[in-house]
Design a protein around this motif. Sequence first.
Motif, mmCIF file in Angstrom:
data_model
loop_
_atom_site.group_PDB
_atom_site.id
_atom_site.type_symbol
_atom_site.label_atom_id
_atom_site.label_comp_id
_atom_site.label_asym_id
_atom_site.label_seq_id
_atom_site.Cartn_x
_atom_site.Cartn_y
_atom_site.Cartn_z
ATOM 1 N N GLY A 86 -9.033 3.376 -0.061
ATOM 2 C CA GLY A 86 -10.125 2.575 -0.593
ATOM 3 C C GLY A 86 -9.890 1.075 -0.456
ATOM 4 N N ARG A 87 -8.645 0.699 -0.183
ATOM 5 C CA ARG A 87 -8.253 -0.706 -0.283
ATOM 6 C C ARG A 87 -9.122 -1.649 0.564
ATOM 7 N N LEU B 102 0.853 -1.182 0.000
ATOM 8 C CA LEU B 102 0.000 0.000 0.000
ATOM 9 C C LEU B 102 0.889 1.232 0.000
ATOM 10 N N GLU B 103 0.489 2.194 -0.813
ATOM 11 C CA GLU B 103 1.260 3.423 -0.812
ATOM 12 C C GLU B 103 0.442 4.491 -0.124
ATOM 13 N N GLU C 287 -10.253 9.427 -2.651
ATOM 14 C CA GLU C 287 -9.788 8.848 -3.910
ATOM 15 C C GLU C 287 -8.511 8.041 -3.847
ATOM 16 N N SER C 288 -7.731 8.176 -2.794
ATOM 17 C CA SER C 288 -6.463 7.450 -2.810
ATOM 18 C C SER C 288 -6.735 5.949 -2.754
ATOM 19 N N PRO C 289 -5.980 5.183 -3.526
ATOM 20 C CA PRO C 289 -6.162 3.731 -3.519
ATOM 21 C C PRO C 289 -5.976 3.144 -2.115
ATOM 22 N N ALA C 290 -5.048 3.687 -1.345
ATOM 23 C CA ALA C 290 -4.771 3.105 -0.019
ATOM 24 C C ALA C 290 -5.991 3.199 0.892
ATOM 25 N N TRP D 291 -13.481 -6.254 -0.442
ATOM 26 C CA TRP D 291 -12.109 -6.767 -0.463
ATOM 27 C C TRP D 291 -11.992 -8.134 0.215
#
Lengths: 91, 385
Positions: free
Chosen positions: B297-298, B276-277, B292-295, B304
């Motif tokens: 939302g992960r 995760l970034e 919006e950050s992928p992290a 998931w």
Amino acid sequence: MAVIADLSIPFLAPTFRFQWEEVQNCHVILYPEGMVKLSASAGEILRRCDGQRSVADLIIDLKQQFPDHDLGPDVKKFLEEAHEHGWIRTR
Amino acid sequence: MSMAGSAPVSPIAVKPPLWLLAELTYACPLQCPYCSNPMEIAKYKNELSTEDWFRVLQQARKMGATQLGFSGGEPLIRRDLEQLIAEARRLGFYTNLITSGVGMDENRVRAFKEAGLDHIQVSFQASTEELNNFIAGTDAFEHKMEMARQVKKQGYPMVLCFVLHRKNEDQIRDILDLAVALEADYVELATTQYYGWAYHNREQLLPTRAQLAHAEMVAKEYQEKMKGRMKIYYVIPDYYETRPKRCMDGWGSVFLTIAPDGTALPCHAARQLPGLEFPNVREKDVAWIWNESPAFGRFRGLDWMKEPCRSCPEKEKDLGGCRCQAYMLTGDAANADPVCDKSPLHHLVTEQVERVQQLAGQKEFEAKPLVFRNMANSKRITENA
Ligand code: SF4
Ligand code: SF4
């Protein structure tokens, strides 16, 4: 035990914060690490707990603003609850 | 941000964060071995500036965050704390200072009040000077007592926090008596969270079942006795349960933690998760990070999940538990939290608990030294890792 009488003057306890939250679109009570969202009527009642008005005055004021509602007993009941939570105090 | 021609993706409505946890610094005069800060504290020296924090406060408040916690490390180390409090208050945050009390005096407590601070939570390590100072790795007990009195005297709601583990669990009655004597309004009997340093020291910290049963009984007794005067929070450590905690009330759902170097995290332990970034507030604004950050939302929501969570009727209740615990114990952050007895890896938790149960009290086992949380140990351990 009823602590809210017609002549008691309620005010917000200094260890709680009462404020309007734009994003939530409601009044809230804030306290250490927590928040309670208030219904519109609860917000209207607490907004009037300013340490000046008595409970009786406060009910008259609410009746003027919301003439279609019979508020008396509900207001007292809510103030009792608020007092139990420690949100308001009276003098 | 849908591109021309692409099908509109209906965004799941992301609720705004309610809680901003501002970890102002990893520096700390104490050395608690149960600290849940990462072991790598020595690596993150590049702290945010006052202006950075102002910007973060404004952005988070604009999104609707109401609760703000200043923590660390020891937030009192930051000289600009008064300024940060004042700005937070101006923005309408309810401001909580989470502190050991070391680094303030009567005047500073007053200055905070004037700046608009709402609440100070003072943490104690134990109820006696000797044990407190041993666990804190410093001489702080008398000063903490004095600071707790000041907090009360200056009109703040007083919240005392005691982190419980095997070395102090049996003091529970004395701990509560101390809280009563100090006239605390709230007492948090926090169970050690096994992240960071606490995870490293877990064999020395995990309590026995008998200790827990006793602590629970005493906590209940005081909850009854102090009803209406003092609110006591007591939670059973999740290692001893068969269902996991609803960690952080959901990933990217309520809490936004900003680490001292500006890294934004869905929980303060999340940094260790591989793959995760995590975005940094020096580069991105809070709304982007959250929405919006992928992290962030992960692990949001339920999509998931893997089995057994995916088809579990309880998944909305606990959201599969803690991602960090799943990672630390099973090696995969997308697994069920192994605290859950439906997890095929639940034995990883029970084995540890059983081991402690067997060995606690034995001289050799107890003699193993605690690793204290300080920069020297951080360097030593993480550089060799
Ligand atoms: S748990 Fe102890 S060592 Fe860790 S930040 Fe808090 S006071 Fe400092
Ligand atoms: S299987 Fe997953 S969702 Fe079901 S109770 Fe266990 S942790 Fe929660």
